[in-house]
Scaffold this active site. Sequence first.
Site, PDB file in Angstrom:
ATOM      1  N   TYR A 238      80.636  25.735   3.033  1.00 38.98           N
ATOM      2  CA  TYR A 238      80.912  26.359   4.324  1.00 38.98           C
ATOM      3  C   TYR A 238      81.448  27.775   4.097  1.00 38.98           C
ATOM      4  O   TYR A 238      82.490  27.974   3.474  1.00 38.98           O
ATOM      5  CB  TYR A 238      81.924  25.551   5.128  1.00 38.98           C
ATOM      6  CG  TYR A 238      81.484  24.163   5.534  1.00 38.98           C
ATOM      7  CD1 TYR A 238      80.151  23.760   5.450  1.00 38.98           C
ATOM      8  CD2 TYR A 238      82.400  23.234   6.011  1.00 38.98           C
ATOM      9  CE1 TYR A 238      79.750  22.488   5.816  1.00 38.98           C
ATOM     10  CE2 TYR A 238      82.018  21.952   6.389  1.00 38.98           C
ATOM     11  CZ  TYR A 238      80.693  21.585   6.285  1.00 38.98           C
ATOM     12  OH  TYR A 238      80.301  20.316   6.643  1.00 38.98           O
TER      13      TYR A 238
ATOM     14  N   SER B 125      78.997  16.320  14.620  1.00 36.28           N
ATOM     15  CA  SER B 125      78.276  16.740  15.830  1.00 36.28           C
ATOM     16  C   SER B 125      78.224  15.651  16.904  1.00 36.28           C
ATOM     17  O   SER B 125      77.154  15.373  17.456  1.00 36.28           O
ATOM     18  CB  SER B 125      76.859  17.209  15.490  1.00 36.28           C
ATOM     19  OG  SER B 125      76.322  17.987  16.542  1.00 36.28           O
TER      20      SER B 125
ATOM     21  N   ARG C 185      77.135  28.544  21.111  1.00 33.15           N
ATOM     22  CA  ARG C 185      76.426  28.314  19.858  1.00 33.15           C
ATOM     23  C   ARG C 185      74.939  28.633  19.975  1.00 33.15           C
ATOM     24  O   ARG C 185      74.311  29.090  19.029  1.00 33.15           O
ATOM     25  CB  ARG C 185      76.620  26.863  19.402  1.00 33.15           C
ATOM     26  CG  ARG C 185      75.949  26.543  18.072  1.00 33.15           C
ATOM     27  CD  ARG C 185      76.488  25.284  17.472  1.00 33.15           C
ATOM     28  NE  ARG C 185      77.893  25.438  17.111  1.00 33.15           N
ATOM     29  CZ  ARG C 185      78.648  24.472  16.585  1.00 33.15           C
ATOM     30  NH1 ARG C 185      78.134  23.278  16.382  1.00 33.15           N
ATOM     31  NH2 ARG C 185      79.901  24.680  16.275  1.00 33.15           N
TER      32      ARG C 185
ATOM     33  N   GLY D   3      85.085  20.445  15.964  1.00 36.66           N
ATOM     34  CA  GLY D   3      85.468  21.786  15.558  1.00 36.66           C
ATOM     35  C   GLY D   3      86.017  22.533  16.752  1.00 36.66           C
ATOM     36  O   GLY D   3      86.038  22.015  17.872  1.00 36.66           O
TER      37      GLY D   3
END
Length: 338
Positions: free
Chosen positions: A54, A208, A230, A287
């Site tokens: 990441y 997700s 997003r 997140g």
Amino acid sequence: MEFRHLGSSGLQISEITYGNWLTHGSQVENDVATACVHRALDLGITTFDTADVYANGKAEEVLGAALKGQRRESLEIFTKVYWPVGPDPKGKNDTGLSRKHVREGIDGSLRRLGTDYVDLYQAHRYDAFTPLEETMSAFADVVHSGKAHYIGVSEWTAEQIRAAHELATELRIPLVSSQPQYSMLWRIIEGEVVPTSAELGIGQIVWSPMAQGVLSGKYVPGQPLPEGSRATDQAGGATMIQRFMADDTLSAVQDLKPIAEDLGLSMPALAIAWVLQNDNVSSAIVGASRPDQLDDSVKAAGVRLPEDALARVDAALEGVVTSDPALVAESTPKQRVV
């Protein structure tokens, strides 16, 4: 916050895990990322998930800095290995699950996170180019050296999980988790991965759960994309969310709003609570790009959805759910990245 055992292990983790994929070290500034981590702690989240890849290692660094000063024994820190990390050009051994990459990977992660050990070290993908025996032996070295307490996998098929579990048992190391994508719209683990994992004592830590934000209901067919969402992120977010952006899917998601309202939940909380209804799910990863976004997410903890609500969800999403278990295998890379 509520807590669950990770699989059949003795490790308890928060039902909501804070994850920093696509945010820390890339989408949000470090001070905002730190504020998000601190809000997660204030809300009772003790479990934090990241990966070496990441933001090319920066996400681990940001998370480690944000957690500095916290009582380490009160936290569960997870990370992963597989993808190449480091300066360009990457070396030929900077990817996969070879003994070399696993051993070097854990040392790099611990350095960036500023800790002596991680609670869970995960294979970020299955490595079709390294003998599984070599990979599991390397993970055994990591566990036996005290650098990780438990091991897990991410996006592995049921067959791959079963083979790894057999070797883990022989090596006397705890393979306790699977980290797949799972949501109301993406149910491919239900057919094979979940039954196999339940049989073997492996718990799911799902990512997700809001289908890249689509299940928040903020994307409306025929309407402009919300600014800063997003779906507008050309750095990678827009590509990831694309599979859920068809008009029929977005229309079906709008039909979930009255269900959430009747339950007194927001759309994000409904989406997260839905994945937590699966008995094999130990935690849902969320997140945040702003601290206040977590306030809504944690409201899913401890919620039990009634059967009639679950049936209404299925009816609303009929025809737009992806559930083919064969799609799990598509996550296994078909060639070396480097």
